[in-house]
Design a protein around this motif. Structure first.
Motif, PDB file in Angstrom:
ATOM      1  N   GLU A 146       0.821  -1.205   0.000  1.00  0.00           N
ATOM      2  CA  GLU A 146       0.000   0.000   0.000  1.00  0.00           C
ATOM      3  C   GLU A 146       0.859   1.260   0.000  1.00  0.00           C
ATOM      4  OE1 GLU A 146      -3.456  -2.614   2.107  1.00  0.00           O
ATOM      5  OE2 GLU A 146      -2.098  -1.414   3.346  1.00  0.00           O
ATOM      6  N   ALA A 147       2.044   1.185   0.593  1.00  0.00           N
ATOM      7  CA  ALA A 147       2.985   2.300   0.462  1.00  0.00           C
ATOM      8  C   ALA A 147       3.414   2.462  -0.996  1.00  0.00           C
ATOM      9  CB  ALA A 147       4.198   2.067   1.358  1.00  0.00           C
ATOM     10  N   ALA A 148       3.602   1.343  -1.682  1.00  0.00           N
ATOM     11  CA  ALA A 148       3.939   1.404  -3.109  1.00  0.00           C
ATOM     12  C   ALA A 148       2.789   2.017  -3.904  1.00  0.00           C
ATOM     13  CB  ALA A 148       4.264   0.006  -3.624  1.00  0.00           C
ATOM     14  N   GLN A 149       1.556   1.669  -3.558  1.00  0.00           N
ATOM     15  CA  GLN A 149       0.402   2.254  -4.234  1.00  0.00           C
ATOM     16  C   GLN A 149       0.378   3.771  -4.047  1.00  0.00           C
ATOM     17  OE1 GLN A 149      -3.099   0.291  -2.689  1.00  0.00           O
ATOM     18  NE2 GLN A 149      -2.224  -1.727  -3.034  1.00  0.00           N
ATOM     19  N   ARG A 150       0.699   4.235  -2.854  1.00  0.00           N
ATOM     20  CA  ARG A 150       0.704   5.680  -2.590  1.00  0.00           C
ATOM     21  C   ARG A 150       1.724   6.389  -3.458  1.00  0.00           C
ATOM     22  NH1 ARG A 150      -1.039   7.896   2.971  1.00  0.00           N
ATOM     23  NH2 ARG A 150      -2.776   6.528   3.471  1.00  0.00           N
ATOM     24  N   GLY A 153       0.418   7.322  -6.713  1.00  0.00           N
ATOM     25  CA  GLY A 153      -0.640   8.327  -6.743  1.00  0.00           C
ATOM     26  C   GLY A 153      -1.976   7.848  -6.224  1.00  0.00           C
ATOM     27  N   CYS A 154      -2.064   6.570  -5.811  1.00  0.00           N
ATOM     28  CA  CYS A 154      -3.306   6.028  -5.272  1.00  0.00           C
ATOM     29  C   CYS A 154      -3.483   6.457  -3.815  1.00  0.00           C
ATOM     30  CB  CYS A 154      -3.306   4.496  -5.357  1.00  0.00           C
ATOM     31  SG  CYS A 154      -3.098   3.835  -7.022  1.00  0.00           S
ATOM     32  N   ARG A 155      -4.700   6.287  -3.312  1.00  0.00           N
ATOM     33  CA  ARG A 155      -5.005   6.600  -1.928  1.00  0.00           C
ATOM     34  C   ARG A 155      -5.660   5.394  -1.258  1.00  0.00           C
ATOM     35  NH1 ARG A 155      -5.196  11.698   0.112  1.00  0.00           N
ATOM     36  NH2 ARG A 155      -5.384  10.493   2.043  1.00  0.00           N
ATOM     37  N   PRO A 156      -4.885   4.362  -0.985  1.00  0.00           N
ATOM     38  CA  PRO A 156      -5.467   3.174  -0.361  1.00  0.00           C
ATOM     39  C   PRO A 156      -5.894   3.448   1.080  1.00  0.00           C
ATOM     40  CG  PRO A 156      -3.078   3.017  -0.360  1.00  0.00           C
ATOM     41  CD  PRO A 156      -3.423   4.231  -1.179  1.00  0.00           C
ATOM     42  N   CYS A 202      -4.791 -13.391  -7.737  1.00  0.00           N
ATOM     43  CA  CYS A 202      -3.982 -12.326  -7.169  1.00  0.00           C
ATOM     44  C   CYS A 202      -4.888 -11.193  -6.699  1.00  0.00           C
ATOM     45  CB  CYS A 202      -2.944 -11.808  -8.162  1.00  0.00           C
ATOM     46  SG  CYS A 202      -3.640 -10.979  -9.616  1.00  0.00           S
ATOM     47  N   GLU A 203      -4.323 -10.325  -5.897  1.00  0.00           N
ATOM     48  CA  GLU A 203      -5.017  -9.114  -5.453  1.00  0.00           C
ATOM     49  C   GLU A 203      -4.860  -8.031  -6.504  1.00  0.00           C
ATOM     50  OE1 GLU A 203      -4.053  -5.591  -2.218  1.00  0.00           O
ATOM     51  OE2 GLU A 203      -3.785  -7.662  -1.571  1.00  0.00           O
ATOM     52  N   ILE A 204      -5.949  -7.327  -6.784  1.00  0.00           N
ATOM     53  CA  ILE A 204      -5.892  -6.179  -7.674  1.00  0.00           C
ATOM     54  C   ILE A 204      -6.453  -4.955  -6.969  1.00  0.00           C
ATOM     55  CG2 ILE A 204      -5.974  -7.420  -9.872  1.00  0.00           C
ATOM     56  CD1 ILE A 204      -9.019  -6.913  -9.904  1.00  0.00           C
ATOM     57  N   TYR A 205      -6.131  -3.800  -7.503  1.00  0.00           N
ATOM     58  CA  TYR A 205      -6.678  -2.517  -7.046  1.00  0.00           C
ATOM     59  C   TYR A 205      -7.151  -1.828  -8.314  1.00  0.00           C
ATOM     60  CZ  TYR A 205      -6.657   2.012  -4.495  1.00  0.00           C
ATOM     61  OH  TYR A 205      -6.994   3.211  -3.902  1.00  0.00           O
ATOM     62  N   THR A 206      -8.457  -1.721  -8.493  1.00  0.00           N
ATOM     63  CA  THR A 206      -8.986  -1.280  -9.783  1.00  0.00           C
ATOM     64  C   THR A 206      -8.525   0.127 -10.156  1.00  0.00           C
ATOM     65  OG1 THR A 206     -11.062  -0.569  -8.737  1.00  0.00           O
ATOM     66  CG2 THR A 206     -10.983  -2.810  -9.638  1.00  0.00           C
ATOM     67  N   THR A 207      -8.142   0.924  -9.176  1.00  0.00           N
ATOM     68  CA  THR A 207      -7.619   2.257  -9.493  1.00  0.00           C
ATOM     69  C   THR A 207      -6.347   2.167 -10.334  1.00  0.00           C
ATOM     70  OG1 THR A 207      -8.604   3.248  -7.527  1.00  0.00           O
ATOM     71  CG2 THR A 207      -6.746   4.419  -8.516  1.00  0.00           C
ATOM     72  N   ILE A 208      -5.507   1.163 -10.081  1.00  0.00           N
ATOM     73  CA  ILE A 208      -4.282   1.004 -10.865  1.00  0.00           C
ATOM     74  C   ILE A 208      -4.629   0.738 -12.326  1.00  0.00           C
ATOM     75  CG2 ILE A 208      -2.247  -0.463 -11.215  1.00  0.00           C
ATOM     76  CD1 ILE A 208      -2.070  -0.802  -8.201  1.00  0.00           C
ATOM     77  N   ALA A 209      -5.628  -0.099 -12.558  1.00  0.00           N
ATOM     78  CA  ALA A 209      -6.060  -0.364 -13.932  1.00  0.00           C
ATOM     79  C   ALA A 209      -6.630   0.888 -14.579  1.00  0.00           C
ATOM     80  CB  ALA A 209      -7.103  -1.481 -13.940  1.00  0.00           C
ATOM     81  N   THR A 286      -0.133  -6.392  -4.082  1.00  0.00           N
ATOM     82  CA  THR A 286      -1.136  -6.023  -5.073  1.00  0.00           C
ATOM     83  C   THR A 286      -0.502  -6.098  -6.447  1.00  0.00           C
ATOM     84  OG1 THR A 286      -2.036  -4.443  -3.467  1.00  0.00           O
ATOM     85  CG2 THR A 286      -2.816  -4.269  -5.743  1.00  0.00           C
ATOM     86  N   PHE A 287      -1.056  -6.917  -7.331  1.00  0.00           N
ATOM     87  CA  PHE A 287      -0.477  -7.040  -8.661  1.00  0.00           C
ATOM     88  C   PHE A 287      -0.572  -5.683  -9.371  1.00  0.00           C
ATOM     89  CE2 PHE A 287      -0.673  -8.152 -13.215  1.00  0.00           C
ATOM     90  CZ  PHE A 287       0.533  -8.818 -13.311  1.00  0.00           C
ATOM     91  N   GLY A 288       0.562  -5.242  -9.901  1.00  0.00           N
ATOM     92  CA  GLY A 288       0.624  -3.951 -10.587  1.00  0.00           C
ATOM     93  C   GLY A 288       1.190  -2.834  -9.742  1.00  0.00           C
ATOM     94  N   ALA A 289       1.326  -3.044  -8.440  1.00  0.00           N
ATOM     95  CA  ALA A 289       1.932  -2.028  -7.570  1.00  0.00           C
ATOM     96  C   ALA A 289       3.455  -2.136  -7.707  1.00  0.00           C
ATOM     97  CB  ALA A 289       1.517  -2.221  -6.120  1.00  0.00           C
TER      98      ALA A 289
END
Length: 290
Positions: A146-150, A153-156, A202-209, A286-289
């Motif tokens: 989740e730090a990688a997502q941040r 530019g994401c806001r997990p 796998c885990e995804i975060y649709t914001t990344i897509a 999270t796949f893609g992070a």
């Protein structure tokens, strides 16, 4: 990574809401090529058990499945999931088993018994202003992914947060019950090693897509066919074939299935630089992070 490892790409928008059947669950699938992803059982109101049954009985053998939930809880920051609890599990598989065991009497894969448990509840922010003494204040605890997502530019949200429209805590916990009941029949990357063949979840975060399709992090939700088709075009896909207004769950699932098809063969996404063996087995990723 074998470039032909996967031939079907499934995105599941998940829900932790109360009750049996949920408008917020959508299942979409893409195949090789550039054909538009399609909804699986489009007129069906899915239950969480339905999704589990479909995964175990109808999933293609070469499918990559992304589920929009957190497959684990923060561990690396404290060296444990639940500081001060002697029964805190040592890894993600044990966490899934604990959640499922404590919620054995909760119907529809719900998790009320877990979040109300005298030890577990101390770590969650719950409705009614109930913040456990070990929640940590502020936004709560976060995983390394989740730090990688941040940084992207994401806001997990913290998976220990169960409050607010954008919270993912209950989705994640209900998902853990499903993951436990898969009983390793479908490997869950990266908690389980990536096998040379067979389906993988796998885990995804649709914001990344959505970001990969050109949408801003704060405007990632799509609610009409025009916006969806613009995103699909950016992901190398034919248009959806829908028209007019759509719900965001449908759009998330369809766009993310197209995104998985586009990026699944990128070896960099299977080897994030911060993903150690311990993080893989405890927190997951999270796949893609990146």
């Amino acid at each position: 990574m074998n470039p032909n490892r996967f031939g079907h790409f499934v995105a599941i928008d998940w829900s932790g809401a109360a009750g049996e059947r949920h408008k917020g669950i959508a299942v979409a699938m893409a195949t090789r090529g550039d054909a538009a992803p399609h909804l699986v059982r489009p007129a069906h109101r899915w239950s969480r058990q339905d999704v589990l049954d479909w995964l175990l009985t109808a999933l293609p053998d070469d499918a990559l499945v992304g589920m929009d939930l957190g497959i684990s809880l923060p561990f690396a920051d404290k060296g444990t999931f639940f500081p001060g609890w002697p029964d805190s599990p040592p890894d993600a598989h044990a966490l899934w088993a604990l959640v499922d065991e404590l919620c054995a009497d909760d119907t529809h894969l719900s998790v009320g018994a877990f979040v109300d448990h005298p030890h577990a509840s101390a770590h969650f922010r719950r409705h009614g202003g109930r913040e456990g003494a070990s929640f940590g204040g502020g936004e709560g605890r976060f995983r390394v992914t989740e730090a990688a997502q941040r940084r992207m530019g994401c806001r997990p949200y913290s998976n220990f947060n169960l409050v607010g429209a954008a919270q993912v805590g209950k989705s994640s916990l209900t998902g853990m019950r499903l993951l436990n009941r898969l009983d390793r029949r479908i490997p869950v990357w990266p908690v389980d090693p990536l096998p040379p063949r067979g389906p993988v979840l796998c885990e995804i975060y649709t914001t990344i897509a959505a970001m990969a399709a050109g949408r801003a992090p704060g405007r990632s939700k799509m609610r009409d066919a025009a916006a969806l088709d613009t995103a699909l075009a950016a992901l190398g896909s034919a248009p959806s074939g829908f028209g007019g207004v759509l719900d965001d769950h449908t759009c998330d699932a369809l766009a993310t299935a197209a995104w998985l098809r586009r990026v699944a063969h990128d070896p960099r996404l299977w080897s994030p630089r911060e993903l150690t063996a311990q993080i893989a087995q405890t927190e997951g990723w999270t796949f893609g992070a990146t």
